[in-house]
Design a protein around this motif. Sequence first.
Motif, short mmCIF file in Angstrom:
data_model
loop_
_atom_site.label_atom_id
_atom_site.label_comp_id
_atom_site.label_asym_id
_atom_site.label_seq_id
_atom_site.Cartn_x
_atom_site.Cartn_y
_atom_site.Cartn_z
N GLU A 56 2.39 2.53 -3.29
CA GLU A 56 0.70 3.52 -3.58
C GLU A 56 0.50 5.56 -3.81
O GLU A 56 0.07 5.78 -4.04
N THR A 57 0.75 5.13 -1.79
CA THR A 57 1.15 6.35 -0.84
C THR A 57 1.59 6.77 -1.86
O THR A 57 1.98 8.49 -2.04
N THR B 239 -0.16 0.39 6.68
CA THR B 239 0.03 0.00 5.45
C THR B 239 0.65 1.53 4.29
O THR B 239 1.39 0.88 3.82
N TYR B 240 0.06 2.11 4.58
CA TYR B 240 -0.07 3.10 3.57
C TYR B 240 0.76 3.91 4.24
O TYR B 240 0.87 4.80 3.08
N LYS C 16 14.54 0.24 -0.47
CA LYS C 16 15.15 -0.72 0.54
C LYS C 16 14.20 -1.54 1.22
O LYS C 16 14.52 -2.18 2.10
N ARG D 118 2.87 6.66 -5.04
CA ARG D 118 2.67 7.23 -6.38
C ARG D 118 1.38 8.86 -5.99
O ARG D 118 1.57 9.46 -6.90
N ALA D 119 1.29 8.43 -4.79
CA ALA D 119 -0.50 9.44 -4.65
C ALA D 119 0.78 11.12 -4.46
O ALA D 119 -0.58 12.07 -4.35
N LYS D 120 1.54 10.47 -3.61
CA LYS D 120 2.23 11.69 -3.80
C LYS D 120 2.41 12.41 -4.86
O LYS D 120 2.32 13.87 -4.75
N GLY D 121 2.61 11.75 -5.94
CA GLY D 121 3.25 12.69 -7.08
C GLY D 121 4.17 12.10 -7.30
O GLY D 121 5.00 13.11 -8.45
N LEU D 122 5.55 11.26 -7.17
CA LEU D 122 6.43 11.17 -7.11
C LEU D 122 6.79 10.62 -8.28
O LEU D 122 5.99 9.39 -8.92
N ALA D 123 7.78 10.49 -9.47
CA ALA D 123 7.92 9.53 -10.78
C ALA D 123 7.86 8.76 -10.34
O ALA D 123 8.84 8.25 -9.39
N PHE E 78 -5.61 7.48 2.43
CA PHE E 78 -5.78 6.38 2.36
C PHE E 78 -6.93 5.53 3.97
O PHE E 78 -6.25 6.15 5.34
N SER F 138 13.35 5.56 -3.66
CA SER F 138 13.22 5.44 -2.22
C SER F 138 12.31 5.09 -1.53
O SER F 138 12.95 4.78 -0.16
N HIS F 139 11.26 4.77 -2.15
CA HIS F 139 11.26 3.74 -1.27
C HIS F 139 10.23 1.85 -0.92
O HIS F 139 9.82 1.50 -0.73
N ARG G 150 -0.91 15.22 -9.02
CA ARG G 150 -0.98 14.55 -7.16
C ARG G 150 -0.52 15.21 -6.03
O ARG G 150 1.27 15.20 -6.81
N GLY G 151 -1.07 15.12 -5.34
CA GLY G 151 0.18 14.97 -4.05
C GLY G 151 0.29 16.41 -3.37
O GLY G 151 0.34 16.99 -2.51
N ASN H 263 5.53 4.29 4.26
CA ASN H 263 6.71 3.20 4.13
C ASN H 263 6.95 3.36 6.23
O ASN H 263 7.64 3.90 6.10
N GLU I 44 0.90 -0.84 0.60
CA GLU I 44 -0.23 0.06 -0.08
C GLU I 44 0.63 1.24 0.19
O GLU I 44 0.75 2.27 -0.85
N TYR I 45 2.24 1.33 0.62
CA TYR I 45 2.67 2.62 0.53
C TYR I 45 3.73 2.68 -1.08
O TYR I 45 3.75 4.49 -0.95
N LEU J 298 -4.53 6.26 -10.42
CA LEU J 298 -4.01 5.51 -9.57
C LEU J 298 -4.33 3.84 -9.86
O LEU J 298 -3.87 3.18 -9.62
N ARG K 269 1.37 13.76 -12.82
CA ARG K 269 2.15 13.76 -11.68
C ARG K 269 2.28 15.11 -10.09
O ARG K 269 2.17 15.16 -9.21
#
Lengths: 315, 333
Positions: free
Chosen positions: A215-216, B104-105, A234, A218-223, B99, A230-231, B91-92, B107, A212-213, B59, B88
């Motif tokens: 998706e978060t 879980t949403y 790691k 992506r929802a932030k607008g990160l490429a 969510f 970065s997500h 978004r955000g 990191n 899920e994170y 998305l 992009r």
Amino acid sequence: MNFWAYLAKRFLHAIPVYIGISIVIFSLIHLIPGDPAQAVLGDAATPEAIQALREQWNLNEPLWEQFLIWFFNVLQGDFGRSLHTNQPVSEIIASRLPVTLTLTVSALVFSLLIALPVGIISAIKRNTLTDHVSRVIALLGISIPNFWLGLVFIIVFGVYLRWLPPGGFHFNKGFVPGVMSLILPAVSLGAFFAAISMRMVRSSMLEVMRKEYIETARAKGLAERWVIRSHAIKNAFIPVITVIGLQTGTLLAGAVLTETIFFMPGIGRELITAMAKRDFPIIQGLILFFATVYVGINILVDLSYAFLNPKIEYS
Amino acid sequence: MTGTPSLNVVNLKTHFFIREGVVRAVDGVSFSVDQGEVLGIVGESGCGKSITARSILRLVPNPPGRTVDGRIEFEGKDLLELSESEMRKVRGNRISMIFQDPMTYLNPTMKVGDQITEVLRLHLDMNETQARARTLELFRDVNIPEPEGRLDNYPHEFSGGMRQRVMIAMALACEPGLLIADEPTTALDVTVQAQILDLLRRIRDDLNSAIILITHDLGVVAEICDKVVVMYAGQVVEQANVYDLFDEPKHPYTRGLLDSLPTPEHRVDQLKPIPGQPPDLLRIPKGCNFAPRCAYCMQKCIDEEPPFREVAPGHMSRCWLDSVTQTAVAAAE
């Protein structure tokens, strides 16, 4: 519990492991048929001469007494001397270790250089041609035994094409010849490891990319590239590092064969030679050394795990 | 400043193309939400409400999902026409999302502060120092106690409610024109739920943002929403302002939802659950999607799909009946 206390605890845990390993090594070697005195003196030796030599090496004492003598010597840093050359075992290890270390580290670096990028790309481009090709190659890497791959390399690149030396360890002739002599053994030793790590990286990446994170992110607008860098990476590497770390020990085991095939003067080949000659002190010393490396790697892996995963604390 | 439309969704269709066929997860959904307004999207799990939200931000995982038709007008642009890189930037930044499960949403291996500064640096071009200062401000805004020490904590070091506040702080970072909250209170305790709803209400008032609240909980809708869209099997079946919907539901499905809600007058043993299951979205019935479960079902409902029409001023319903309590206009035709 802080880092240092944890480290100290891990070292304390290693002590019973060591005692256990020592007992196993010692018993196994002495259960193998074959008399070192006979091996040193040859078939023509008289029974008296053999007896005398056995007496000198304490081979006539009860096994537990022999063990205690050896064990307490080891505690004092004395691993004994070769039965054949009378050279101290620690000296033998020290002189052969650089070769083995160079070989295994090169194999490790080679495999990770292949496995990490290919595993990540394969996961991102799942079910595309790139993915299929890399998975087939990985399957080959896993299926082909490294001694056979080594032999094929020697025949093709060493004997037939003559691109690279078919054996030896040529760093005494300079850096370039040294590196050239390292390529075939490092690749044949690292192939299996590269394949298995690549598959691990791929499946771990696939799992993380479904989280899920992600998706978060992506929802932030990160490429997408940034999401992965970065997500995903790691998080994907936490399980991978554990397994890769523990598998690093298998590289050492593989080095025994690889050094023998490529005629490299490392501790692996030394071990094979010592076994043929029933040179007990060398065998015991080397296996204890291998065990030390395994235990060390285990501790390192645990430490890195806690470092990567903030949920794990040193306790 | 209500009245200015923030988002206008027209005839949105998002389908999933799988081996067994086409799943019409969102099938012709239209609604709009104004600035400073809270729109509730209500429905059972699988009715397409979350997919609708994800379609707005584009998305939906493709393949298998694809938005095949419709328009999503936001701040003068059709989001479906934008390039991926233009999208992009939305978004955000202009539209952000909260969510359901903040555990879980978020990191798990990244400090929460970094997860927020990342957004600020990306969209507002802040440097690390500015971004951290702004994040601290956001933490204060969402009432995280002692925010100074919290930036460098990891998600697992927060309670559920605090994690949701972090998530909200992240969504508010760029002061979005539209906030989409997908079941933001479902995973939380009731007392914490109320605090989070309070927070959303304050955001609406302070930022004058439009909010879309996706939920299956009609209690939450009554608490905070101005307008409600009821979804069933990928379609909007009823739309009205919150008072009309609760006072006078027009669609039998909405009626069913309200009847299955416990109130002091209707105790649990008197609840009337809706019989049956939502239809398989691969095999949608020919007529009304709800017909097989509907207590008022007529022959016409099985044969013909009802239109989505205005049955009272500002009150839309997808039913052949004007109202579940009245006689059928359609039947008389």
